[in-house]
Write a protein that holds these residues in place. Structure first.
Motif, PDB file in Angstrom:
ATOM      1  N   UNK A 203       7.763  37.850  27.684  1.00 10.56           N
ATOM      2  CA  UNK A 203       8.061  39.173  28.223  1.00 10.56           C
ATOM      3  C   UNK A 203       7.429  39.391  29.581  1.00 10.56           C
ATOM      4  N   UNK A 204       6.198  38.917  29.765  1.00  7.59           N
ATOM      5  CA  UNK A 204       5.533  39.067  31.055  1.00  7.59           C
ATOM      6  C   UNK A 204       6.243  38.251  32.130  1.00  7.59           C
ATOM      7  N   UNK A 205       6.589  37.018  31.802  1.00  8.38           N
ATOM      8  CA  UNK A 205       7.292  36.167  32.767  1.00  8.38           C
ATOM      9  C   UNK A 205       8.626  36.786  33.162  1.00  8.38           C
ATOM     10  N   UNK A 249      -0.888  41.216  39.975  1.00  9.80           N
ATOM     11  CA  UNK A 249      -0.661  41.488  38.553  1.00  9.80           C
ATOM     12  C   UNK A 249      -1.035  40.286  37.698  1.00  9.80           C
ATOM     13  N   UNK A 250      -0.790  39.079  38.199  1.00 11.68           N
ATOM     14  CA  UNK A 250      -1.140  37.884  37.427  1.00 11.68           C
ATOM     15  C   UNK A 250      -2.650  37.730  37.299  1.00 11.68           C
ATOM     16  N   UNK A 251      -3.373  37.931  38.409  1.00 10.91           N
ATOM     17  CA  UNK A 251      -4.831  37.800  38.369  1.00 10.91           C
ATOM     18  C   UNK A 251      -5.447  38.848  37.451  1.00 10.91           C
ATOM     19  N   UNK A 252      -4.966  40.084  37.558  1.00 14.54           N
ATOM     20  CA  UNK A 252      -5.490  41.157  36.707  1.00 14.54           C
ATOM     21  C   UNK A 252      -5.226  40.862  35.232  1.00 14.54           C
ATOM     22  N   UNK A 253      -4.076  40.292  34.921  1.00 14.38           N
ATOM     23  CA  UNK A 253      -3.763  39.955  33.538  1.00 14.38           C
ATOM     24  C   UNK A 253      -4.553  38.742  33.047  1.00 14.38           C
ATOM     25  N   UNK A 254      -4.825  37.786  33.949  1.00 19.80           N
ATOM     26  CA  UNK A 254      -5.532  36.565  33.544  1.00 19.80           C
ATOM     27  C   UNK A 254      -7.021  36.792  33.310  1.00 19.80           C
ATOM     28  N   UNK A 255      -7.632  37.755  33.989  1.00 20.91           N
ATOM     29  CA  UNK A 255      -9.074  37.944  33.871  1.00 20.91           C
ATOM     30  C   UNK A 255      -9.525  38.257  32.441  1.00 20.91           C
ATOM     31  N   UNK A 256      -8.942  39.253  31.761  1.00 20.29           N
ATOM     32  CA  UNK A 256      -9.378  39.491  30.370  1.00 20.29           C
ATOM     33  C   UNK A 256      -9.020  38.353  29.431  1.00 20.29           C
ATOM     34  N   UNK A 283       0.507  30.571  29.525  1.00 20.61           N
ATOM     35  CA  UNK A 283       1.820  31.188  29.682  1.00 20.61           C
ATOM     36  C   UNK A 283       1.887  32.150  30.849  1.00 20.61           C
ATOM     37  N   UNK A 284       0.831  32.945  31.060  1.00 16.14           N
ATOM     38  CA  UNK A 284       0.821  33.877  32.191  1.00 16.14           C
ATOM     39  C   UNK A 284       0.843  33.124  33.518  1.00 16.14           C
ATOM     40  N   UNK A 285       0.039  32.066  33.617  1.00 16.99           N
ATOM     41  CA  UNK A 285       0.031  31.278  34.857  1.00 16.99           C
ATOM     42  C   UNK A 285       1.380  30.590  35.075  1.00 16.99           C
ATOM     43  N   UNK A 286       1.944  30.005  34.014  1.00 19.15           N
ATOM     44  CA  UNK A 286       3.244  29.337  34.144  1.00 19.15           C
ATOM     45  C   UNK A 286       4.346  30.339  34.459  1.00 19.15           C
ATOM     46  N   UNK A 287       4.261  31.539  33.883  1.00 16.23           N
ATOM     47  CA  UNK A 287       5.269  32.559  34.151  1.00 16.23           C
ATOM     48  C   UNK A 287       5.267  33.019  35.589  1.00 16.23           C
ATOM     49  N   UNK A 288       4.078  33.209  36.161  1.00 11.94           N
ATOM     50  CA  UNK A 288       3.997  33.590  37.574  1.00 11.94           C
ATOM     51  C   UNK A 288       4.538  32.474  38.463  1.00 11.94           C
ATOM     52  N   UNK A 289       4.218  31.237  38.119  1.00  9.92           N
ATOM     53  CA  UNK A 289       4.702  30.095  38.902  1.00  9.92           C
ATOM     54  C   UNK A 289       6.231  30.001  38.848  1.00  9.92           C
ATOM     55  N   UNK A 290       6.789  30.108  37.646  1.00  8.61           N
ATOM     56  CA  UNK A 290       8.240  29.954  37.507  1.00  8.61           C
ATOM     57  C   UNK A 290       9.004  31.089  38.181  1.00  8.61           C
ATOM     58  N   UNK A 291       8.455  32.286  38.195  1.00  2.00           N
ATOM     59  CA  UNK A 291       9.132  33.407  38.840  1.00  2.00           C
ATOM     60  C   UNK A 291       9.276  33.190  40.342  1.00  2.00           C
ATOM     61  N   UNK A 292       8.261  32.573  40.945  1.00  2.00           N
ATOM     62  CA  UNK A 292       8.254  32.377  42.397  1.00  2.00           C
ATOM     63  C   UNK A 292       8.943  31.075  42.797  1.00  2.00           C
TER      64      UNK A 292
END
Length: 366
Positions: A203-205, A249-256, A283-292
């Motif tokens: 969903x995030x990706x 948004x990715x960094x803020x989500x990855x920190x916690x 998944x969050x890191x891969x999602x940000x990568x795939x979006x860009x």
């Protein structure tokens, strides 16, 4: 304004940009390499499925046990004949997981474990998980994933277009493959929490991808009525315009999530957090990568195959070539005019006072 904020503003206005779409072959190659590594990890090592999927028993000791994790693993292996996973919980108790045993075996193993751990069997809690229940959980997870994918494709095809739906689907499959491959390579246990984490990062990706797609849709409206930008140019502008937002948004989500994975699971020893935190982190890191790097360049590739976009690209390239030729011609003309200008030398460069009276008598000489 901070440097990052200033950079984001300049990217959004198009003052500076990075050619993500133009270098898409590099990103495709990197993604293919990572995906192949993940698939090899899945094929060679496989997933370490938890007892929720394989069936087995979970034994929990009272608090403040003096027995070490290694000793408990040896006791469980001797009693059951199977490999055991032992985790020390925050209150000092031990959680012993043994997969592949039935109810009759669990009663005998409980008695032997209690004897080895020097406990009253009544104080050793035992929970039995049947393999049929785990199979139902696995089937439901696959069904939920399939339904999610179908709904995503339908929604994006209606809200945007089918090319964007295909690109988003490829990006989601890319994220799932990488995340599951990391699980296989690391060896973390796959639990229902892992499945929840996977659905969460999908969903995030998708959200990150839709943000870029929405900007691209707005900027490409009536694109064929101009001859300044190609579809790939505008796609690249869309990525640059939302780049800082995606990073923030990715960094803020990855920190916690990193706190759960590295501090909770690593330093504090809360191993039960690893199953969901690893899937979220990867998944969050891969999602940000795939979006860009995957989704938007893939949309540009698909759109550039259309006859209208091919014609637009030819017009834009022809106009740019004409502009470049005119600039070269103007530069050549300026050089020629400089070369043709007469050089002023000799007496003309001297002041008039120095030449006045020369060639005629001064009137004083006789």
């Amino acid at each position: 304004m901070s440097k990052l904020g200033n950079l984001g503003a300049r990217l959004h206005r198009g003052e500076i940009s990075y050619d993500f779409v133009g270098k898409r072959k590099i990103w495709y190659g990197v993604s293919i390499l990572i995906t192949i590594t993940a698939i090899v990890g899945l094929a060679v090592r496989g997933l370490n499925m938890g007892i929720e999927f394989k069936g087995g028993a979970v034994f929990t000791t009272p608090t403040h046990m003096s027995t070490s994790v290694t000793q408990a693993e040896n006791y469980a292996k001797d009693a059951s004949g199977h490999e055991a996973i032992v985790q020390k919980l925050g209150n000092g108790s031990l959680r012993i997981q043994i997969a592949g045993i039935d109810t009759g075996q669990s009663d005998r193993i409980k008695q032997e474990l209690a004897q080895d751990l020097k406990l009253n069997p009544e104080k050793l809690a035992a929970d039995l998980v049947g393999p049929s229940w785990g199979q139902q959980i696995a089937n439901k997870a696959w069904e939920g994933l399939g339904i999610f994918m179908v709904l995503v494709v339908i929604y994006l095809a209606i809200a945007f277009e089918w090319r964007m739906a295909i690109a988003a689907l490829v990006a989601l499959i890319h994220d799932i493959t990488i995340t599951t491959g990391i699980y296989a390579l690391v060896g973390f246990e796959v639990t229902p929490g892992t499945v929840i984490g996977l659905l969460t990062i999908l969903g995030y990706s998708l959200y990150d991808t839709v943000v870029v797609f929405d900007s691209l849709k707005e900027q490409t409206r009536d694109i064929t009525k101009q001859a300044r930008w190609t579809y790939s140019d505008i796609a690249n502008r869309s990525i640059n315009g939302t780049l800082v937002r995606s990073i923030n948004t990715t960094v803020v989500a990855l920190l916690p999530v990193a706190g759960l994975l590295f501090i909770g699971g690593g330093f504090l020893g809360a191993g039960t957090l690893n199953d969901i935190s690893l899937s979220l982190f990867v998944g969050l890191a891969a999602g940000a990568y795939s979006s860009i790097f995957i989704a938007t360049p893939l949309v540009a590739d698909l759109k550039e195959r259309e006859p209208a976009m091919r014609a637009l690209t030819k017009r834009v390239m022809a106009k740019r070539a004409q502009a470049a030729a005119e600039e070269d011609l103007a530069a050549d003309s300026a050089d020629d005019s400089e070369d043709a200008a007469p050089a002023v030398v000799g007496p003309r460069n001297q002041p008039a006072s120095r030449t006045r009276g020369r060639g005629r008598p001064s009137g004083k000489r006789r």
